[in-house]
Motif scaffolding. Structure first.
Motif, short mmCIF file in Angstrom:
data_model
loop_
_atom_site.label_atom_id
_atom_site.label_comp_id
_atom_site.label_asym_id
_atom_site.label_seq_id
_atom_site.Cartn_x
_atom_site.Cartn_y
_atom_site.Cartn_z
N TYR A 122 0.89 -1.17 0.00
CA TYR A 122 0.00 0.00 0.00
C TYR A 122 0.92 1.21 0.00
N HIS A 125 0.21 7.08 1.72
CA HIS A 125 -1.14 7.65 1.82
C HIS A 125 -1.34 8.17 3.24
N ASP A 127 -4.47 8.37 6.38
CA ASP A 127 -5.71 7.66 6.74
C ASP A 127 -6.89 8.60 6.94
N HIS A 196 2.04 7.51 5.36
CA HIS A 196 2.70 6.23 5.64
C HIS A 196 2.43 5.24 4.51
FE LIG Z 1 -2.95 3.63 6.26
#
Ligand SMILES: [Fe+2]
Ligand SMILES: O=C(O)CCC(=O)C(=O)O
Length: 228
Positions: A122, A125, A127, A196
Motif C-alpha cells: 500500500y 497515503h 488515513d 505512511h
Molecule cells: Fe494507512
C-alpha cells in the motif's frame, strides 16, 4: 504438508471461543511525540490473531482506497471487513481499541483485515478522509478518522514494514504488536506528516487489522458546516 496459512487456520475454523477471557495486557512505548506515534507491545492477546484470520479468510476482496488516488496498483492487498462484535474476541479487540483511543465503540469503524501476498503493498497515503467523503460516508457522522491502530496478525518473512517516510521510521511488522498514531494535529487539522506506506512484501504473507477511530473536532465541524 506444506505449512501454508490455510493449513494453519483450517483446524481453527470451528474453534469455539468458550474458554476465552477478554484481557488487555499490552504495554505502550511512545516513538514520536509530534506526530504522536506509539508502539504497542502485545496489543493482541493469545489466540486473537489466529481467530481473526480465520474469520477473515472467506471474506477477502481487493482492497479499496477511499479518497487518495485512483492510480492502479496503489493498494494491491486484499481486505475483509468483520461485523461489529461478531465474536467475543472481535468485541474484546473493539473494546481495547475504544479504551486506548478514548472513544465510544460506535465511533470505531468495523475491523478491517488486510492481507498482503509477496509483491503486494500500500503506497504512501494518509488515513484521514476527504471532507466530501466524510459527508457522504456512514462513518462521517462520527467525525474524522483521528487515530489509527494497525495491529499485526502475521508477519512476512521479508519486507512489508510500515513506514513513515517524513519521519524516517520503518517499523517491522511483529505478530500481536501494533502501531498507534494520531492522524490529526491537536487542533483538529490534518497532519500530513502521518503519511505512511505498507512496503512491498517480499516473501511470506503479511496480515494486519486496521482499527480506525473517529472523532469530531472544531476544524472538521467548521469545514463540514461551512461547505454544507
Ligand atoms: Fe494507512
Ligand atoms: O500495511 C501497512 O503496513 C499499512 C496499512 C495501511 O496503512 C492502511 O491499510 O491504511
Amino acid at each position: 504438508m506444506a505449512p501454508t496459512i490455510e493449513n494453519m487456520l483450517s483446524p481453527m475454523m470451528g474453534d469455539t471461543t468458550d474458554d476465552y477471557v477478554c484481557r488487555h495486557n499490552y504495554s505502550m512505548k511512545i516513538i514520536s511525540h509530534s506526530p504522536f506515534i506509539a508502539y504497542i507491545d502485545g496489543f493482541l492477546q493469545d489466540r486473537e490473531a489466529e481467530h481473526i484470520m480465520s474469520l477473515a479468510e472467506t471474506r477477502f476482496t481487493p482492497s479499496e482506497t477511499l479518497n487518495q488516488t485512483k492510480t492502479p496498483k496503489y493498494r494491491t492487498s486484499n481486505s475483509a471487513v468483520l461485523n461489529r462484535s461478531q465474536t467475543d474476541i472481535v468485541r474484546c479487540i473493539e473494546e481495547r481499541t475504544a479504551q486506548i483511543t478514548g472513544i465510544d465503540m460506535a465511533s470505531l469503524e468495523y475491523l478491517q483485515v488486510v492481507r498482503y501476498l509477496p509483491g503486494q503493498e500500500y503506497k504512501k497515503h494518509t488515513d484521514y478522509l476527504d471532507i466530501d467523503y466524510l459527508r457522504t460516508n456512514y462513518w462521517g457522522q462520527f467525525g474524522q478518522r483521528f487515530a489509527t491502530i494497525l495491529a499485526y496478525l502475521h508477519e512476512p518473512v521479508r519486507g512489508g514494514n510500515t513506514s513513515f517516510s517524513a519521519l524516517g521510521l520503518s517499523i517491522p511488522t511483529k505478530k500481536n504488536d501494533a502501531v498507534y498514531w494520531m492522524n490529526m494535529h491537536a487542533n483538529g487539522t490534518e497532519d500530513v506528516r502521518t503519511t505512511h506506506a505498507g512496503e512491498p512484501v517480499e516473501q511470506g504473507e503479511k496480515w494486519a487489522i486496521n482499527l480506525w477511530a473517529h472523532r469530531w473536532n472544531n476544524a472538521v465541524r467548521a469545514m463540514y458546516t461551512w461547505q454544507a
